[in-house]
Design an enzyme around this catalytic site. Structure first.
Site, PDB file in Angstrom:
ATOM      1  CG  ASP A 144     -43.207  19.139 -33.339  1.00 38.53           C
ATOM      2  OD1 ASP A 144     -43.254  18.144 -32.583  1.00 38.53           O
ATOM      3  OD2 ASP A 144     -42.523  19.164 -34.372  1.00 38.53           O
ATOM      4  CG  ASP A 162     -39.666  25.752 -35.093  1.00 38.41           C
ATOM      5  OD1 ASP A 162     -39.335  24.635 -35.544  1.00 38.41           O
ATOM      6  OD2 ASP A 162     -40.782  26.269 -35.320  1.00 38.41           O
TER       7      ASP A 162
END
Length: 376
Positions: free
Chosen positions: A92, A271
């Site tokens: 990320d 996720d």
């Protein structure tokens, strides 16, 4: 990176596909275990591969940048060499972590200034520096730098936040063009759709990201405090706009029910820290419902954690033994619970894929969401 869409369910937006990266293929829909500091907490690589059957894991840009530092990771040859995971990795952008820092961060056109939660040192993330950091980490899929808007944001704030994220996206793509991968494999940049819970902002955001050629697209800023109905509504606004031939990644979501509902609406990738974080605290997700293993009722229950489960944990450990470990604060208890939950999540998306390919997803999902949501 290449994505092949194999089938869409006849009575649903649910899709089955295959995503091919430089470190292997991923069958979608997929859940990605979160390895914040470069490892999935408490789980050995062998168990990730063989028991949990993870196909891709996550690393966290913010945490890896602060510790051990990107110079160390680069010296190792990238995160794959550093942690020994030879499958695909996604990182990320650090945007959510910066958002969660609250009063110890400040946003501007330049980027985000923040203080380390470790030692209070001051740092600056810009769209350019975040791309450079992710180049050094070496993940197969990397995220554009964005502001994660709070779920309860007022419209004017959400609009200004989205506009900032859009300007940052321009800079992320420019920096990608100026730089090259460091470790011999391609890195794919996913832009992120923001816009809080406002239909028009989400529509604007989705249309904007599709102007950038990308191997996939992410939806962020959901599961951050808004009602579940709003989350599902935003998915329904965004997905029809995003390209059908590219994977769609719903960031940070969520419960097993959330995942099935999002698959039903056309999401491919997920996720969440919930399987491991909740597992460490004694919450187990099973095919029959949710178990609080700390409850007295499990003290003399010698049946498997999930009688329908296929993981090593379900075959080897009873509810009574796992309860004993958890209430005794034994490290093995947290490890077993985490491994079980991750194996269940991966089983759930694998089973969803089978049902999609068989055109039985919708009816199967309606039964499953009732079962897995109940407290046992």
């Amino acid at each position: 990176m290449d994505f092949t869409l194999h089938h869409q369910a006849v009575d649903s937006e649910a899709r089955a596909g295959t995503l091919v990266t430089g470190h292997g293929k991923i069958e979608t829909p997929i859940f990605m275990p979160v390895g914040t500091a470069g490892s999935v907490k408490g789980i050995h690589k062998k168990d990730l591969k063989e028991d949990i059957q993870a196909q891709i894991i996550l690393g966290n840009t913010y945490h890896l940048y602060l510790r051990p530092g990107t110079d160390i990771i680069q010296q190792a040859g990238g995160l794959h060499k550093f942690n020994g995971w030879d499958g695909p990795i996604l990182t990320d952008s650090g945007g959510y972590q910066v958002f969660s820092l609250g009063d110890i961060r400040k946003l501007s056109e330049e980027g985000a200034k923040f203080q380390s939660h470790i030692d209070g040192s001051k740092h600056l993330f810009t769209p350019e520096s975040v791309i450079d950091i992710q180049r050094k980490i070496g993940a197969d899929i990397i995220m554009a730098f964005d502001e994660c808007t709070p779920g309860d944001a007022e419209y004017d704030y959400a609009k200004k936040s989205l506009e900032l994220t859009q300007r940052w996206l321009d800079r992320c793509y420019n920096q990608m063009e100026k730089t090259q991968p460091l470790y011999g494999h391609k890195q794919s940049l996913f832009p992120i759709v923001q816009g809080s819970v406002y239909h028009d902002l989400r529509e604007i955001a989705a249309k904007h990201v599709t102007t950038f050629p990308s191997d996939g697209y992410a939806i962020g800023g959901l599961s951050v405090g808004e009602p579940e109905a709003d989350m599902y509504a935003m998915i329904e606004v965004v997905n029809p706009i995003l390209p059908k031939d590219k994977p769609r990644y719903l960031m940070g979501v969520g419960t097993p029910v959330n995942i099935l509902e999002a698959i039903d609406r056309g999401i491919d990738m997920f996720d969440c820290v919930m399987p491991t974080r909740n597992g460490r605290n004694g919450m187990l997700f099973t095919s029959e419902g949710i178990i609080n293993i700390k409850n007295r009722k499990w003290a003399d229950d010698f049946s498997p954690v999930d009688p329908n489960g296929t993981s090593y944990v379900d075959q080897q450990y009873s509810k009574a033994f796992l309860r004993h470990l958890i209430i005794s604060n034994e490290m093995l208890g947290a490890q077993i619970a985490s491994q079980h939950n991750l194996a269940f999540y991966l089983w759930l998306v694998k089973e969803a894929r089978k049902q999609i390919l068989a055109d039985t997803f919708k009816s199967w999902k309606e039964v499953m969401v009732k079962k897995i949501a109940q407290r046992l």
